[in-house]
Design an enzyme around this catalytic site. Structure first.
Site, short mmCIF file in Angstrom:
data_model
loop_
_atom_site.label_atom_id
_atom_site.label_comp_id
_atom_site.label_asym_id
_atom_site.label_seq_id
_atom_site.Cartn_x
_atom_site.Cartn_y
_atom_site.Cartn_z
N LYS A 294 0.80 -1.22 0.04
CA LYS A 294 0.12 0.07 -0.02
C LYS A 294 0.81 1.26 0.09
O LYS A 294 0.74 2.33 -0.65
CB LYS A 294 -0.99 0.00 1.20
CG LYS A 294 -2.11 -0.99 1.01
CD LYS A 294 -2.92 -1.29 2.36
CE LYS A 294 -4.02 -2.57 2.21
NZ LYS A 294 -4.35 -2.95 3.51
N GLN B 107 -4.31 -1.41 9.62
CA GLN B 107 -4.32 -2.60 9.04
C GLN B 107 -5.01 -3.69 9.77
O GLN B 107 -4.58 -3.92 11.10
CB GLN B 107 -3.19 -3.38 8.52
CG GLN B 107 -2.71 -4.40 7.90
CD GLN B 107 -3.42 -4.44 6.42
OE1 GLN B 107 -3.25 -3.46 5.83
NE2 GLN B 107 -4.20 -5.50 6.06
N ASP C 76 -10.87 3.26 3.98
CA ASP C 76 -11.11 1.84 3.63
C ASP C 76 -12.59 1.40 3.60
O ASP C 76 -12.93 0.34 3.13
CB ASP C 76 -10.43 1.11 5.23
CG ASP C 76 -9.47 0.06 4.63
OD1 ASP C 76 -8.99 -0.09 3.32
OD2 ASP C 76 -8.73 -0.36 5.57
#
Ligand code: NAP
Length: 291
Positions: A57, A101, A124
Site C-alpha cells: 500500500k 491494517q 477503507d
C-alpha cells in the site's frame, strides 16, 4: 475444427495501471494547488501477511505521487494509545486517509478502533457511517475490494440493469457491500453464505457471480451458466503453495463469458481503489478549505 470456448479475461493489472495513471494526474493537480494527498497506514504487531499488505500500500502511494506515513507499533500497544494516535491523525491536516491494517491483536477492539477514524478520512470504507452511506445511497467511501469489482464490471461496459447477480459470502468488507453496490446498479441480487443449502442452484441462475469465500474451488464449471461474468475475490493457496482464488479457473473459463484471474485480478484493484479513495478525500478536504 472450432477451438474450445474460453472466457475473456478481466485484467486487474491492466485496469489498475490505467486508474493509477489517473490518480497520479489528479495528485499532481492537487500538489500544484499546494495540497499533498496523504495516507496514514497503521500496523500493530508483526503479522507477516499484514506486513506485506502494508508495504504494498505504501509503495503504491509513492508510485502514484501520494504521500504516505507508515506507523508501526508493537503488538503490546494498548487500545487507548492506538485510539489516541487515531485522534491525532484525525486532526492532522496533512493526512487525508487513515487505514488501520486488520487483524488487530486480540486485546484491541477492532470495531472501536475503526469507529474512531473520522468518516472523512475512512478510506477503507469500514466505518459504520461509510457502510450506512452506501446502504442509503449517499456519498461516502466504498470499501476498496467490492469497489474494485464494480470498476472491473464497468471496464467491460457490463450493464447490470435487470441482471441476476449472485454474491457468495456476506462479510462486512466484501460480500455485503458488494451486494449493495450491485443492487444500486439495478441488478437483482442474491447473497449466499455457509448456510445456503444448494449453492449450485443459485449460481446456475446468475448472470454475474462474485465469489468471496476464502476456499478453493467453491465455484466449479458445472455451477456456472454459459456466458456468465465471474469475479473471483478469494485469496487462497493451492497444493503447490501458489496463490489461487475461490474459483476453479481452468474449468470455469471454459463456460464463463468473462473471468478475473488470481493473481492479477481483484487483488491489484483493491489497492488501486484505496488510492482513488485517498485522492478523493484529499480533493474534498482541499475544496472544503477553499484551495
Ligand atoms: P470472511 O469474512 O471469512 O467471509 C467469508 C464468507 O464466505 C462468509 O460470509 C461465509 O459464510 C461464506 N462461506 C464460507 N463457506 C462457504 C460455503 N461453503 N459456501 C458459501 N459461502 C461460504 O472472508 P472475507 O473477508 O469476505 O474474504 C473472502 C475472501 O476474499 C478471502 O479469501 C480473502 O482473503 C479474500 N479477500 C481478497 C481481497 C483482495 O484484495 N483480493 C480483499 C479482501 C478479501 P458465513 O457468513 O455463513 O460464515
Amino acid at each position: 475444427m472450432t477451438s474450445p470456448h474460453t472466457a475473456q479475461l478481466i485484467d486487474g493489472n491492466a485496469l489498475s495501471k490505467q486508474l493509477r495513471a489517473d490518480v497520479a494526474t489528479r495528485a499532481a493537480a492537487l500538489r500544484a494547488r499546494g495540497v499533498m494527498p496523504g495516507l496514514a497506514v497503521i500496523l500493530v504487531g508483526e503479522n507477516p501477511a499484514s506486513q506485506v499488505y502494508v508495504r504494498n500500500k505504501v509503495k503504491a502511494c509513492e508510485d502514484s505521487g501520494l504521500h504516505s506515513v507508515l506507523e508501526k507499533h508493537a503488538a503490546s500497544l494498548s487500545e487507548a494509545d492506538l485510539l489516541q494516535r487515531i485522534e491525532a491523525l484525525n486532526r492532522d491536516p496533512s493526512i487525508h486517509g487513515i487505514l488501520v491494517q486488520l487483524p488487530l491483536p486480540a486485546h484491541i477492539d477492532a470495531h472501536k478502533v475503526i469507529e474512531a477514524i473520522s468518516p472523512d478520512k475512512d478510506v477503507d470504507g469500514f466505518h459504520v457511517a461509510s457502510a450506512g452511506a452506501l446502504m442509503v445511497g449517499q456519498p461516502g467511501f466504498w470499501p476498496c475490494t467490492p469497489f474494485g469489482c464494480m470498476k472491473m464490471l464497468e471496464s467491460i461496459h457490463y450493464d447490470l440493469k435487470g441482471k441476476h447477480a449472485v454474491v457468495i459470502g456476506r462479510s462486512n468488507i466484501v460480500g455485503k457491500p458488494m451486494a449493495l453496490m450491485l443492487l444500486q446498479q439495478n441488478a437483482t441480487v442474491t447473497i449466499c453464505h455457509s448456510a445456503t443449502p444448494d449453492l449450485k442452484a443459485m449460481t446456475l441462475q446468475a448472470d454475474v457471480i462474485v465469489a468471496a469465500v476464502g476456499k478453493r474451488n467453491v465455484l466449479t464449471a458445472d455451477m456456472v451458466k454459459p456466458g456468465a461474468v465471474v469475479i473471483d475475490v478469494g485469496m487462497n493457496r493451492n497444493d503447490e503453495d501458489k496463490l489461487c482464488g475461490d474459483v476453479d479457473f481452468e474449468g470455469v473459463r471454459q463456460v464463463a463469458g468473462w473471468i478475473t484471474p488470481v493473481p492479477g485480478g481483484v487483488g491489484p484493484m483493491t489497492i488501486t481503489m484505496l488510492l482513488v479513495n485517498t485522492l478523493q478525500a484529499a480533493e474534498r478536504a482541499a475544496s472544503n478549505s477553499g484551495r
